[in-house]
Design a protein around this motif. Structure first.
Motif, PDB file in Angstrom:
ATOM      1  N   THR A  27      -3.961  10.330  -7.993  1.00 53.03           N
ATOM      2  CA  THR A  27      -2.966  10.111  -6.945  1.00 53.03           C
ATOM      3  C   THR A  27      -2.269   8.768  -7.132  1.00 53.03           C
ATOM      4  N   GLU A  28      -0.953   8.812  -7.047  1.00 52.81           N
ATOM      5  CA  GLU A  28      -0.151   7.603  -7.240  1.00 52.81           C
ATOM      6  C   GLU A  28      -0.343   6.624  -6.088  1.00 52.81           C
ATOM      7  N   ARG A  29      -0.343   5.347  -6.438  1.00 57.30           N
ATOM      8  CA  ARG A  29      -0.413   4.274  -5.458  1.00 57.30           C
ATOM      9  C   ARG A  29       0.969   3.629  -5.383  1.00 57.30           C
ATOM     10  N   LYS A  30       1.414   3.332  -4.161  1.00 59.46           N
ATOM     11  CA  LYS A  30       2.715   2.689  -3.975  1.00 59.46           C
ATOM     12  C   LYS A  30       2.586   1.556  -2.971  1.00 59.46           C
ATOM     13  N   THR A  31       3.428   0.552  -3.162  1.00 58.81           N
ATOM     14  CA  THR A  31       3.443  -0.618  -2.289  1.00 58.81           C
ATOM     15  C   THR A  31       4.807  -0.731  -1.622  1.00 58.81           C
ATOM     16  N   ILE A  32       4.786  -1.011  -0.334  1.00 58.63           N
ATOM     17  CA  ILE A  32       6.013  -1.374   0.376  1.00 58.63           C
ATOM     18  C   ILE A  32       5.867  -2.849   0.723  1.00 58.63           C
ATOM     19  N   ASP A  33       6.730  -3.660   0.118  1.00 54.16           N
ATOM     20  CA  ASP A  33       6.701  -5.108   0.318  1.00 54.16           C
ATOM     21  C   ASP A  33       7.814  -5.488   1.296  1.00 54.16           C
ATOM     22  N   LYS A  62       5.305  10.891  -0.587  1.00 60.73           N
ATOM     23  CA  LYS A  62       4.552  12.105  -0.278  1.00 60.73           C
ATOM     24  C   LYS A  62       3.293  12.197  -1.136  1.00 60.73           C
ATOM     25  N   ASP A  63       2.162  12.414  -0.476  1.00 58.77           N
ATOM     26  CA  ASP A  63       0.857  12.579  -1.121  1.00 58.77           C
ATOM     27  C   ASP A  63       0.416  11.369  -1.947  1.00 58.77           C
ATOM     28  N   CYS A  64       0.902  10.203  -1.614  1.00 58.43           N
ATOM     29  CA  CYS A  64       0.508   8.962  -2.300  1.00 58.43           C
ATOM     30  C   CYS A  64      -0.423   8.151  -1.397  1.00 58.43           C
ATOM     31  N   TYR A  65      -1.025   7.138  -1.996  1.00 57.80           N
ATOM     32  CA  TYR A  65      -1.720   6.104  -1.240  1.00 57.80           C
ATOM     33  C   TYR A  65      -0.748   4.934  -1.157  1.00 57.80           C
ATOM     34  N   VAL A  66      -0.571   4.374   0.044  1.00 61.90           N
ATOM     35  CA  VAL A  66       0.432   3.332   0.236  1.00 61.90           C
ATOM     36  C   VAL A  66      -0.189   2.116   0.908  1.00 61.90           C
ATOM     37  N   LYS A  93      -1.472  10.280   1.789  1.00 58.21           N
ATOM     38  CA  LYS A  93      -2.924  10.496   1.874  1.00 58.21           C
ATOM     39  C   LYS A  93      -3.588   9.379   2.664  1.00 58.21           C
ATOM     40  N   LEU A  94      -3.035   8.171   2.535  1.00 54.29           N
ATOM     41  CA  LEU A  94      -3.593   7.014   3.227  1.00 54.29           C
ATOM     42  C   LEU A  94      -2.549   5.911   3.237  1.00 54.29           C
ATOM     43  N   VAL A  95      -2.419   5.217   4.357  1.00 50.18           N
ATOM     44  CA  VAL A  95      -1.554   4.039   4.442  1.00 50.18           C
ATOM     45  C   VAL A  95      -2.345   2.923   5.104  1.00 50.18           C
ATOM     46  N   ILE A  96      -2.284   1.732   4.498  1.00 51.22           N
ATOM     47  CA  ILE A  96      -2.981   0.573   5.060  1.00 51.22           C
ATOM     48  C   ILE A  96      -2.052  -0.633   5.039  1.00 51.22           C
ATOM     49  N   GLN A  97      -2.369  -1.624   5.835  1.00 48.87           N
ATOM     50  CA  GLN A  97      -1.718  -2.918   5.735  1.00 48.87           C
ATOM     51  C   GLN A  97      -2.671  -3.768   4.904  1.00 48.87           C
ATOM     52  N   GLY A  98      -2.194  -4.274   3.788  1.00 50.44           N
ATOM     53  CA  GLY A  98      -3.019  -5.100   2.919  1.00 50.44           C
ATOM     54  C   GLY A  98      -2.526  -5.017   1.484  1.00 50.44           C
ATOM     55  N   ASN A  99      -3.244  -5.703   0.601  1.00 51.58           N
ATOM     56  CA  ASN A  99      -2.835  -5.731  -0.803  1.00 51.58           C
ATOM     57  C   ASN A  99      -3.411  -4.539  -1.569  1.00 51.58           C
ATOM     58  N   LYS A 100      -3.119  -4.485  -2.863  1.00 47.21           N
ATOM     59  CA  LYS A 100      -3.558  -3.356  -3.688  1.00 47.21           C
ATOM     60  C   LYS A 100      -5.079  -3.266  -3.777  1.00 47.21           C
TER      61      LYS A 100
END
Length: 171
Positions: A27-33, A62-66, A93-100
């Protein structure tokens, strides 16, 4: 006459558990900065941010971890993260506030929470030691916490060479 070689490890009652088997590597990981949304690199303005949220293509997650973060030293109001989560949570799949790194830990925590630990009731468990886990200390701490209420014993390493970690008290 040649003696038959007996694999004692294979015949033992040990249950081997490999944390790498549960890690989601596909599953791809993505960051929103949020630094991209700061006015003059310092302040998040609500009107501009709401325009960004309205116009942004949320389908790309969609379907990523962010993970949501701000890589600059700025004060981000709590509502900004809440607004992003409201747009993402039904799609990811999951969204959190924090770093990678924090994201990887939360992914592991999520995967560990999906396991039915009753299958390990009174088992002698060997938690495989050699792995390429991103945060091994965190992973081994978490799995030990999860296994202890169920296991008769927990060992670390390989079935042929283990380090005793936990033994359930005799009842």
């Amino acid at each position: 006459m040649e003696e038959e070689i007996i694999n004692k490890v294979k015949k033992s009652p040990l249950v081997s558990f490999d944390l790498e088997d549960i890690v989601d590597k596909q599953t791809e990981r993505k960051t929103i900065d949020l630094k991209e949304n700061l006015f003059q690199g310092l302040v998040l303005r609500e009107k501009d941010f709401r325009a960004f949220v309205k116009e942004h293509d949320w389908d790309q997650y969609k379907d990523c971890y962010v993970n949501l973060t701000c890589s600059t030293d700025a004060i981000i109001p709590n509502w900004a993260y809440m607004l992003l989560v409201s747009k993402l949570s039904s799609n990811v799949k999951l969204v959190i506030q924090g770093n990678k790194d924090e994201l990887e830990k939360e992914i592991l925590r999520l995967k560990l929470s999906e396991i039915d630990y009753s299958q390990f009731q009174n088992a002698k468990i060997v938690i495989k030691g050699c792995s390429d886990l991103t945060h091994p200390e965190f992973a081994f701490t978490e799995i030990t916490n999860k296994m202890m209420p169920h296991a008769n014993s927990i060992m670390y390493g390989e079935p042929c060479s283990t380090v005793p970690i936990y033994k359930a008290p005799k009842k």
